[in-house]
Design a protein around this motif. Structure first.
Motif, PDB file in Angstrom:
ATOM      1  N   LEU A   1       0.829  -1.203   0.000  1.00 26.67           N
ATOM      2  CA  LEU A   1       0.000   0.000   0.000  1.00 26.67           C
ATOM      3  C   LEU A   1       0.869   1.261   0.000  1.00 26.67           C
ATOM      4  CD1 LEU A   1      -2.527  -1.326   2.633  1.00 26.67           C
ATOM      5  CD2 LEU A   1      -3.135  -0.724   0.274  1.00 26.67           C
ATOM      6  N   PHE A   2       1.891   1.279   0.850  1.00 33.55           N
ATOM      7  CA  PHE A   2       2.831   2.404   0.834  1.00 33.55           C
ATOM      8  C   PHE A   2       3.485   2.532  -0.547  1.00 33.55           C
ATOM      9  CE2 PHE A   2       2.714   1.261   5.364  1.00 33.55           C
ATOM     10  CZ  PHE A   2       2.519   2.497   5.952  1.00 33.55           C
ATOM     11  N   ALA A   3       3.796   1.376  -1.155  1.00 31.94           N
ATOM     12  CA  ALA A   3       4.451   1.390  -2.467  1.00 31.94           C
ATOM     13  C   ALA A   3       3.556   2.017  -3.531  1.00 31.94           C
ATOM     14  CB  ALA A   3       4.841  -0.033  -2.874  1.00 31.94           C
ATOM     15  N   ILE A   4       2.249   1.805  -3.441  1.00 29.87           N
ATOM     16  CA  ILE A   4       1.328   2.450  -4.382  1.00 29.87           C
ATOM     17  C   ILE A   4       1.438   3.965  -4.252  1.00 29.87           C
ATOM     18  CG2 ILE A   4      -1.111   2.862  -4.903  1.00 29.87           C
ATOM     19  CD1 ILE A   4      -1.642  -0.060  -4.180  1.00 29.87           C
ATOM     20  N   GLY A   5       1.452   4.449  -3.011  1.00 26.65           N
ATOM     21  CA  GLY A   5       1.596   5.890  -2.809  1.00 26.65           C
ATOM     22  C   GLY A   5       2.912   6.424  -3.340  1.00 26.65           C
ATOM     23  N   MET A   6       4.003   5.690  -3.097  1.00 26.86           N
ATOM     24  CA  MET A   6       5.302   6.099  -3.622  1.00 26.86           C
ATOM     25  C   MET A   6       5.276   6.142  -5.145  1.00 26.86           C
ATOM     26  SD  MET A   6       7.549   3.744  -1.020  1.00 26.86           S
ATOM     27  CE  MET A   6       9.136   4.024  -1.844  1.00 26.86           C
ATOM     28  N   TRP A   7       4.613   5.157  -5.749  1.00 29.78           N
ATOM     29  CA  TRP A   7       4.511   5.114  -7.210  1.00 29.78           C
ATOM     30  C   TRP A   7       3.713   6.308  -7.736  1.00 29.78           C
ATOM     31  CZ3 TRP A   7       0.223   4.655 -10.444  1.00 29.78           C
ATOM     32  CH2 TRP A   7       0.504   4.399 -11.786  1.00 29.78           C
ATOM     33  N   LEU A   8       2.638   6.691  -7.030  1.00 26.46           N
ATOM     34  CA  LEU A   8       1.846   7.846  -7.464  1.00 26.46           C
ATOM     35  C   LEU A   8       2.711   9.095  -7.530  1.00 26.46           C
ATOM     36  CD1 LEU A   8      -1.506   7.363  -5.479  1.00 26.46           C
ATOM     37  CD2 LEU A   8      -1.047   6.820  -7.873  1.00 26.46           C
ATOM     38  N   HIS A   9       3.610   9.256  -6.554  1.00 29.29           N
ATOM     39  CA  HIS A   9       4.493  10.422  -6.593  1.00 29.29           C
ATOM     40  C   HIS A   9       5.556  10.283  -7.671  1.00 29.29           C
ATOM     41  CE1 HIS A   9       7.029  13.740  -5.474  1.00 29.29           C
ATOM     42  NE2 HIS A   9       8.043  12.914  -5.327  1.00 29.29           N
ATOM     43  N   LYS A  10       6.160   9.118  -7.760  1.00 37.00           N
ATOM     44  CA  LYS A  10       7.262   8.927  -8.714  1.00 37.00           C
ATOM     45  C   LYS A  10       6.810   9.172 -10.149  1.00 37.00           C
ATOM     46  CE  LYS A  10      10.620   5.458 -10.298  1.00 37.00           C
ATOM     47  NZ  LYS A  10      11.761   6.373 -10.226  1.00 37.00           N
ATOM     48  N   THR A  11       5.603   8.706 -10.490  1.00 40.36           N
ATOM     49  CA  THR A  11       5.115   8.834 -11.873  1.00 40.36           C
ATOM     50  C   THR A  11       4.481  10.194 -12.142  1.00 40.36           C
ATOM     51  OG1 THR A  11       2.979   7.858 -11.271  1.00 40.36           O
ATOM     52  CG2 THR A  11       4.714   6.349 -12.036  1.00 40.36           C
ATOM     53  N   ARG A  12       4.248  10.964 -11.055  1.00 42.13           N
ATOM     54  CA  ARG A  12       3.571  12.272 -11.193  1.00 42.13           C
ATOM     55  C   ARG A  12       2.214  12.112 -11.892  1.00 42.13           C
ATOM     56  NH1 ARG A  12       7.963  12.862  -8.849  1.00 42.13           N
ATOM     57  NH2 ARG A  12       9.131  14.803  -8.755  1.00 42.13           N
ATOM     58  N   TRP A  13       1.547  10.996 -11.605  1.00 47.67           N
ATOM     59  CA  TRP A  13       0.273  10.745 -12.253  1.00 47.67           C
ATOM     60  C   TRP A  13      -0.744  11.786 -11.817  1.00 47.67           C
ATOM     61  CZ3 TRP A  13      -3.913   6.702 -10.845  1.00 47.67           C
ATOM     62  CH2 TRP A  13      -4.850   6.601 -11.887  1.00 47.67           C
ATOM     63  N   ALA A  14      -1.395  12.415 -12.780  1.00 48.47           N
ATOM     64  CA  ALA A  14      -2.400  13.435 -12.491  1.00 48.47           C
ATOM     65  C   ALA A  14      -3.691  13.068 -13.209  1.00 48.47           C
ATOM     66  CB  ALA A  14      -1.912  14.812 -12.939  1.00 48.47           C
ATOM     67  N   PRO A  15      -4.471  12.154 -12.637  1.00 55.31           N
ATOM     68  CA  PRO A  15      -5.727  11.752 -13.289  1.00 55.31           C
ATOM     69  C   PRO A  15      -6.706  12.916 -13.360  1.00 55.31           C
ATOM     70  CG  PRO A  15      -5.618  10.867 -11.058  1.00 55.31           C
ATOM     71  CD  PRO A  15      -4.270  11.465 -11.346  1.00 55.31           C
ATOM     72  N   SER A  16      -7.592  12.830 -14.313  1.00 60.02           N
ATOM     73  CA  SER A  16      -8.603  13.877 -14.468  1.00 60.02           C
ATOM     74  C   SER A  16      -9.651  13.758 -13.359  1.00 60.02           C
ATOM     75  CB  SER A  16      -9.284  13.741 -15.831  1.00 60.02           C
ATOM     76  OG  SER A  16     -10.004  12.514 -15.900  1.00 60.02           O
ATOM     77  N   ARG A  17     -10.438  14.814 -13.247  1.00 54.90           N
ATOM     78  CA  ARG A  17     -11.512  14.799 -12.252  1.00 54.90           C
ATOM     79  C   ARG A  17     -12.499  13.676 -12.540  1.00 54.90           C
ATOM     80  NH1 ARG A  17     -14.828  20.101 -12.265  1.00 54.90           N
ATOM     81  NH2 ARG A  17     -15.625  19.110 -14.154  1.00 54.90           N
ATOM     82  N   SER A  18     -12.800  13.461 -13.822  1.00 56.56           N
ATOM     83  CA  SER A  18     -13.753  12.399 -14.167  1.00 56.56           C
ATOM     84  C   SER A  18     -13.197  11.033 -13.806  1.00 56.56           C
ATOM     85  CB  SER A  18     -14.091  12.458 -15.658  1.00 56.56           C
ATOM     86  OG  SER A  18     -12.921  12.309 -16.454  1.00 56.56           O
ATOM     87  N   THR A  19     -11.898  10.809 -14.006  1.00 62.98           N
ATOM     88  CA  THR A  19     -11.283   9.538 -13.613  1.00 62.98           C
ATOM     89  C   THR A  19     -11.369   9.355 -12.103  1.00 62.98           C
ATOM     90  OG1 THR A  19      -9.750   9.606 -15.490  1.00 62.98           O
ATOM     91  CG2 THR A  19      -9.151   8.180 -13.630  1.00 62.98           C
ATOM     92  N   ALA A  20     -11.118  10.434 -11.361  1.00 60.13           N
ATOM     93  CA  ALA A  20     -11.212  10.367  -9.902  1.00 60.13           C
ATOM     94  C   ALA A  20     -12.626  10.021  -9.456  1.00 60.13           C
ATOM     95  CB  ALA A  20     -10.778  11.699  -9.297  1.00 60.13           C
ATOM     96  N   LEU A  21     -13.625  10.632 -10.097  1.00 59.85           N
ATOM     97  CA  LEU A  21     -15.009  10.365  -9.728  1.00 59.85           C
ATOM     98  C   LEU A  21     -15.406   8.937 -10.047  1.00 59.85           C
ATOM     99  CD1 LEU A  21     -16.697  13.707 -10.863  1.00 59.85           C
ATOM    100  CD2 LEU A  21     -16.472  12.850  -8.532  1.00 59.85           C
ATOM    101  N   VAL A  22     -14.949   8.424 -11.191  1.00 58.03           N
ATOM    102  CA  VAL A  22     -15.234   7.022 -11.539  1.00 58.03           C
ATOM    103  C   VAL A  22     -14.609   6.091 -10.507  1.00 58.03           C
ATOM    104  CG1 VAL A  22     -14.743   5.201 -13.219  1.00 58.03           C
ATOM    105  CG2 VAL A  22     -15.548   7.434 -14.000  1.00 58.03           C
TER     106      VAL A  22
END
Length: 356
Positions: free
Chosen positions: A187-208
């Motif tokens: 779970l921590f690794a998922i968070g680290m990956w979110l930062h490393k990739t600088r993933w910025a999903p759209s608002r619609s993706t977040a809502l889905v």
């Protein structure tokens, strides 16, 4: 639309309050909330290391001491209150037999759960400190000639951690609050990956993402086979199942793990939103609320009478929630905010001149 969605601080507060509800009300979603917290922690620790800690003198030492100082004041304050609660309230966790030895084991926070606990939510702080230690080692390797292996190490450790969770789900359907990072590193690794990739999903993706999590959870609540594994009164026991039969708690606990992954795009979107001062205050409030709420919860369960009038029990529940909010607010204002300002000044004083 952004105005009706939670900011980063409000999300943390809502997750903490979900744990409060889990411990005092039949809706048992606290496991998922803690999983989401661990993803958030992985993200924010990786981001703070890159933005600040990596530029400090003796960065590993500064990082570890700073993170311990972030957890310790509220941790020790709530432990002291829990000690009083265990002495006075029937049904509260029993006091340790060897108080001095127990106190010594609480100081580093790492390993505190194995010494016995009078404040059950502190198991996750033990896991957090374990993650900080492992993260420090990973960053030390990242600063050496072996830095190319760090990414592979994280992937391998996360895969092993997830496989261990799957194995645990296959053999143990009780609520998993084992204080071992090996069960939660993925779970921590998922968070680290979110930062490393600088993933910025759209608002619609977040809502889905959020809608998918809520939708499946509602289906599990509506399905009679799994309902009582989520909607269960505190102190009640789940119905036993025949030998060899599928236990509904296995399905629900697997969903809390998978649901954290499903919700990750919303987390990735949420952490990139603006956080005004009131939102940051709510985010800071989440930590003392998460720890302190167990103390009024012990009082609540010592007073409630399930065979008595529902109105009386609802009044006690309301007092329980109000006490959790009020007591944690006082801890935030009287202890946490003052200690955190001192910690932040110390870290800033250790920044390299070019990083200030």
């Amino acid at each position: 639309m952004n105005n009706i969605l939670p900011g980063p601080g409000l999300l943390r507060f809502l997750l903490a309050f979900m744990v409060v509800v889990h411990h005092s009300f039949p809706l048992r979603m606290g496991t998922w909330a803690v999983y989401a917290f661990f993803i958030l922690s992985g993200y924010w620790i990786a981001r703070m290391w890159e933005d600040k800690y990596a530029s400090t003198r003796r960065a590993p030492v500064t990082f570890l001491w700073s993170r311990w100082c972030r957890l310790a004041p509220v941790f020790f304050a709530t432990l002291a209150l829990a000690f009083v609660s265990s002495s006075l309230i029937p049904g509260a966790p029993q006091l340790p037999q060897d108080v001095s030895g127990w106190l010594m084991r609480q100081v580093p926070i790492v390993g505190s759960k194995s010494a016995g606990t009078i404040l059950p939510p502190t198991w996750s702080l033990d896991v957090e400190m374990q993650f900080y230690l492992v993260f420090t080692v990973l960053m030390f390797i990242a600063g050496s000639r072996w830095r190319g292996v760090v990414g592979w190490l994280v992937v391998a450790m996360a895969a092993a951690s997830f496989l261990l969770v799957v194995q645990e789900l296959g053999t143990n359907v009780s609520e998993n609050t084992g204080a071992s990072l090996s069960l939660y590193f993925w779970l921590f690794a998922i968070g680290m990956w979110l930062h490393k990739t600088r993933w910025a999903p759209s608002r619609s993706t977040a809502l889905v993402s959020a809608a998918a999590f809520v939708g499946v959870t509602v289906l599990l609540l509506a399905w009679p086979f799994t309902r009582e594994a989520i909607w269960m009164r505190g102190g009640a026991k789940a119905a036993t199942v025949a030998a060899g039969a599928l236990d509904p708690r296995t399905i629900v606990h697997f969903w809390w793990a998978l649901g954290a992954v499903v919700f990750a795009p919303f987390i990735a979107w949420n952490v990139l939103q603006k956080s005004p001062s009131w939102d940051r205050m709510l985010g800071n409030w989440a930590y003392p609320l998460y720890l302190f709420h167990w103390i009024p919860r012990d009082w609540y369960y010592s007073q409630v009478n399930w065979s008595g009038p529902a109105s009386h029990n609802l009044m006690l529940l309301g007092i329980n929630f109000a006490a959790a909010l009020g007591g944690s607010w006082l801890i935030l204002k009287l202890i946490d905010q003052h200690a955190d300002r001192q910690r932040a000044r110390w870290v800033n004083a250790r920044l390299a001149p070019t990083a200030r």
